[in-house]
Scaffold this active site. Structure first.
Site, PDB file in Angstrom:
ATOM      1  CE  LYS A 152      -3.730  -2.116   3.168  1.00 39.10           C
ATOM      2  NZ  LYS A 152      -4.578  -2.094   3.461  1.00 39.10           N
ATOM      3  CB  THR A 210      -7.141  -6.562   8.913  1.00 38.69           C
ATOM      4  OG1 THR A 210      -7.581  -8.027   8.008  1.00 38.69           O
ATOM      5  CG2 THR A 210      -7.421  -5.191   8.612  1.00 38.69           C
ATOM      6  CG  ASN A 236      -3.764  -2.837   7.134  1.00 41.39           C
ATOM      7  OD1 ASN A 236      -3.540  -2.535   6.175  1.00 41.39           O
ATOM      8  ND2 ASN A 236      -4.597  -2.845   7.192  1.00 41.39           N
ATOM      9  CG  HIS A 258      -5.371  -6.033  -0.087  1.00 45.56           C
ATOM     10  ND1 HIS A 258      -6.733  -6.321   0.674  1.00 45.56           N
ATOM     11  CD2 HIS A 258      -5.287  -7.282  -1.591  1.00 45.56           C
ATOM     12  CE1 HIS A 258      -6.791  -7.449  -0.078  1.00 45.56           C
ATOM     13  NE2 HIS A 258      -6.668  -7.328  -1.001  1.00 45.56           N
TER      14      HIS A 258
END
Length: 142
Positions: A11, A93, A114, A117
């Site tokens: 991310k 998560t 976080n 994914h």
């Protein structure tokens, strides 16, 4: 054990911290092979479509905004029990609940930022891979 494919995103928060190599090292050390990869800056339409299952949930708009805030690295990983292995490497998560040594424990800022994914099941892996990659872009490595 079955050879599987899974879809993975590094991310914007992790890309901006130059963590791509460190994360790829974790994948490969766990026996997962990168068989397709590309960097892109998701459009709002791409992010909205990818996360369509979350539309209407309180976090949806923030998620789309975050995922379009900078480049992401997307990849297809292949290996024995790739989905389970990838999820173990990522960790929970919420990074506060992630086991020490997992990607989220090491690199995530918050539950919203976080770092990574990963697909959660074979059906979602197939759908997510097809959303971003054509068959011609996937290069099995045997």
């Amino acid at each position: 054990m079955a050879i599987e494919r899974t879809f993975s995103i590094i991310k914007p928060d992790a890309v901006s911290k130059n963590l791509i190599g460190a994360i790829y090292n974790r994948f490969e050390s766990a026996g997962l092979k990168v068989i397709a990869a590309k960097m892109l800056h998701m459009s709002s339409e791409q992010a909205a479509g990818f996360y369509a299952e979350h539309q209407g949930k309180p976090f949806y708009d923030g998620l789309v905004s975050f995922m379009t805030s900078g480049p992401v690295m997307i990849q297809v990983l292949e290996g024995e029990e790739a989905i389970r292995r990838h999820r173990e490497i990522m960790g929970a998560t919420n990074p506060k609940e992630a086991l020490a040594g997992t990607l989220r424990a090491c690199f995530a800022e918050s539950i919203d930022r976080n770092a990574v994914h990963g697909s959660d099941a074979p059906a979602s892996a197939a759908r997510e891979i097809a959303y971003f990659f054509s068959d011609a872009e996937i290069c099995p490595r045997g």
